[in-house]
Design a protein around this motif. Structure first.
Motif, PDB file in Angstrom:
ATOM      1  N   LEU A 126     -87.604  22.809  10.825  1.00  0.00           N
ATOM      2  CA  LEU A 126     -86.976  24.361  10.577  1.00  0.00           C
ATOM      3  C   LEU A 126     -87.766  25.063  11.590  1.00  0.00           C
ATOM      4  N   ALA A 127     -89.076  24.950  11.597  1.00  0.00           N
ATOM      5  CA  ALA A 127     -89.801  25.710  12.610  1.00  0.00           C
ATOM      6  C   ALA A 127     -89.274  25.510  13.986  1.00  0.00           C
ATOM      7  N   GLN A 128     -89.140  24.217  14.466  1.00  0.00           N
ATOM      8  CA  GLN A 128     -88.908  24.017  15.762  1.00  0.00           C
ATOM      9  C   GLN A 128     -87.364  24.575  16.196  1.00  0.00           C
ATOM     10  N   GLY A 129     -86.638  24.773  14.901  1.00  0.00           N
ATOM     11  CA  GLY A 129     -85.276  25.142  15.073  1.00  0.00           C
ATOM     12  C   GLY A 129     -85.280  26.691  15.148  1.00  0.00           C
ATOM     13  N   GLY A 130     -86.331  27.407  14.921  1.00  0.00           N
ATOM     14  CA  GLY A 130     -86.396  28.735  14.861  1.00  0.00           C
ATOM     15  C   GLY A 130     -85.790  29.359  13.555  1.00  0.00           C
ATOM     16  N   ILE A 131     -85.899  28.626  12.487  1.00  0.00           N
ATOM     17  CA  ILE A 131     -85.269  29.319  11.283  1.00  0.00           C
ATOM     18  C   ILE A 131     -86.666  29.862  10.529  1.00  0.00           C
ATOM     19  N   VAL A 132     -87.561  28.843  10.430  1.00  0.00           N
ATOM     20  CA  VAL A 132     -88.779  29.607   9.979  1.00  0.00           C
ATOM     21  C   VAL A 132     -89.938  29.601  10.932  1.00  0.00           C
ATOM     22  N   GLU A 133     -91.005  30.381  10.612  1.00  0.00           N
ATOM     23  CA  GLU A 133     -92.201  30.573  11.320  1.00  0.00           C
ATOM     24  C   GLU A 133     -93.452  30.213  10.460  1.00  0.00           C
ATOM     25  N   THR A 134     -94.364  29.272  11.055  1.00  0.00           N
ATOM     26  CA  THR A 134     -95.411  28.949  10.213  1.00  0.00           C
ATOM     27  C   THR A 134     -96.667  29.729  10.784  1.00  0.00           C
ATOM     28  N   ARG A 135     -97.326  30.034   9.385  1.00  0.00           N
ATOM     29  CA  ARG A 135     -98.773  30.792  10.033  1.00  0.00           C
ATOM     30  C   ARG A 135     -99.803  30.185   9.394  1.00  0.00           C
ATOM     31  N   ARG A 136    -101.001  30.221   9.941  1.00  0.00           N
ATOM     32  CA  ARG A 136    -102.255  29.590   9.414  1.00  0.00           C
ATOM     33  C   ARG A 136    -103.086  30.630   8.894  1.00  0.00           C
ATOM     34  N   GLY A 137    -104.123  30.249   8.136  1.00  0.00           N
ATOM     35  CA  GLY A 137    -105.098  31.109   7.558  1.00  0.00           C
ATOM     36  C   GLY A 137    -104.923  31.356   6.194  1.00  0.00           C
ATOM     37  N   VAL A 138    -105.548  32.267   5.496  1.00  0.00           N
ATOM     38  CA  VAL A 138    -105.871  32.431   4.185  1.00  0.00           C
ATOM     39  C   VAL A 138    -104.254  32.797   3.593  1.00  0.00           C
ATOM     40  N   ASN A 139    -103.542  33.681   4.235  1.00  0.00           N
ATOM     41  CA  ASN A 139    -102.250  34.132   3.554  1.00  0.00           C
ATOM     42  C   ASN A 139    -101.194  33.252   4.544  1.00  0.00           C
ATOM     43  N   GLY A 140    -101.517  32.032   4.748  1.00  0.00           N
ATOM     44  CA  GLY A 140    -100.542  31.453   5.791  1.00  0.00           C
ATOM     45  C   GLY A 140     -99.544  30.807   4.951  1.00  0.00           C
ATOM     46  N   GLY A 141     -98.749  29.965   5.653  1.00  0.00           N
ATOM     47  CA  GLY A 141     -97.299  29.455   4.998  1.00  0.00           C
ATOM     48  C   GLY A 141     -96.274  29.623   5.827  1.00  0.00           C
ATOM     49  N   ALA A 142     -95.176  29.196   5.565  1.00  0.00           N
ATOM     50  CA  ALA A 142     -93.950  29.423   6.210  1.00  0.00           C
ATOM     51  C   ALA A 142     -93.178  30.656   5.717  1.00  0.00           C
ATOM     52  N   VAL A 143     -92.578  31.449   6.820  1.00  0.00           N
ATOM     53  CA  VAL A 143     -91.937  32.615   6.529  1.00  0.00           C
ATOM     54  C   VAL A 143     -90.458  32.503   7.354  1.00  0.00           C
ATOM     55  N   ALA A 181     -87.462  35.793  -1.164  1.00  0.00           N
ATOM     56  CA  ALA A 181     -88.445  36.824  -0.755  1.00  0.00           C
ATOM     57  C   ALA A 181     -88.828  36.867   0.505  1.00  0.00           C
ATOM     58  N   PRO A 182     -87.794  37.311   1.632  1.00  0.00           N
ATOM     59  CA  PRO A 182     -87.923  37.050   2.914  1.00  0.00           C
ATOM     60  C   PRO A 182     -89.070  37.497   3.555  1.00  0.00           C
ATOM     61  N   GLY A 183     -89.875  38.321   3.239  1.00  0.00           N
ATOM     62  CA  GLY A 183     -91.246  38.664   3.902  1.00  0.00           C
ATOM     63  C   GLY A 183     -92.425  37.943   3.483  1.00  0.00           C
ATOM     64  N   ARG A 184     -92.131  37.102   2.567  1.00  0.00           N
ATOM     65  CA  ARG A 184     -93.224  36.305   1.869  1.00  0.00           C
ATOM     66  C   ARG A 184     -93.688  35.084   2.575  1.00  0.00           C
ATOM     67  N   ALA A 185     -94.954  34.588   2.486  1.00  0.00           N
ATOM     68  CA  ALA A 185     -95.152  33.367   3.266  1.00  0.00           C
ATOM     69  C   ALA A 185     -95.348  32.306   2.183  1.00  0.00           C
ATOM     70  N   PHE A 186     -94.467  31.267   2.430  1.00  0.00           N
ATOM     71  CA  PHE A 186     -94.522  30.327   1.270  1.00  0.00           C
ATOM     72  C   PHE A 186     -95.330  29.021   1.676  1.00  0.00           C
ATOM     73  N   SER A 187     -96.371  28.386   0.953  1.00  0.00           N
ATOM     74  CA  SER A 187     -97.030  27.338   1.211  1.00  0.00           C
ATOM     75  C   SER A 187     -96.013  26.148   0.834  1.00  0.00           C
ATOM     76  N   THR A 188     -96.365  25.075   1.711  1.00  0.00           N
ATOM     77  CA  THR A 188     -95.570  23.698   1.310  1.00  0.00           C
ATOM     78  C   THR A 188     -96.167  23.320  -0.105  1.00  0.00           C
ATOM     79  N   ALA A 189     -97.368  23.726  -0.202  1.00  0.00           N
ATOM     80  CA  ALA A 189     -97.907  23.012  -1.770  1.00  0.00           C
ATOM     81  C   ALA A 189     -97.251  23.670  -2.875  1.00  0.00           C
TER      82      ALA A 189
END
Length: 142
Positions: free
Chosen positions: A52-69, A24-32
């Motif tokens: 993965l974020a440092q390497g530009g593979i994922v982007e991490t987002r904060r907030g209610v709908n946060g997580g890694a995408v 689900a490429p557009g979805r943000a996944f929480s580490t939990a």
């Protein structure tokens, strides 16, 4: 000494997380959620996600709908690139490490260049596949 092509658990878990995220490429996944799915420590997954974020593979987002995408389309993310990023700092053999090891045959070793070639071919071969090729089946919405 890691004289074989075993991937570290860091890389193994990183690939598993990306396989799930590719479903689900557009979805943000929480580490939990990912930690629960794979039965892993959230703390460990957070460290992998940071790499993965440092390497530009994922982007991490904060907030209610946060997580890694995923930062890019899974079809554009090569497996060799991911493995190289996650295995960073893990030498195939002791003499590849940052300290160079305690090898007594350094000056006359003909193995080192062959291992470097094998490692390079291993990454090149993985780069023939992308995350899209190994994406897990899409999960039904909970």
């Amino acid at each position: 000494m890691r004289g074989n092509m075993n991937l570290t658990s860091f890389t193994d878990y990183g690939l598993r997380m990306l396989m799930r995220m590719s479903s689900a490429p557009g979805r943000a996944f929480s580490t939990a959620d990912l930690a629960e799915e794979f039965g892993l420590s959230r703390n460990h997954l957070t460290k992998i996600m940071q790499r993965l974020a440092q390497g530009g593979i994922v982007e991490t987002r904060r907030g209610v709908n946060g997580g890694a995408v995923l930062h890019r389309d899974p079809a554009e993310i090569r497996l060799g690139e991911v493995v190289r990023l996650l295995e960073q700092g893990q030498a195939l053999v002791e003499c590849f490490g940052p300290e160079g090891g305690e090898c007594t045959i350094e000056g006359c070793c003909r193995l080192k260049s062959r291992l470097r070639q094998a490692e390079s071919r291993f990454i090149d071969d993985l780069n023939r596949s992308t995350l899209a090729d190994i994406a897990l089946p899409r999960q039904a919405a909970a």
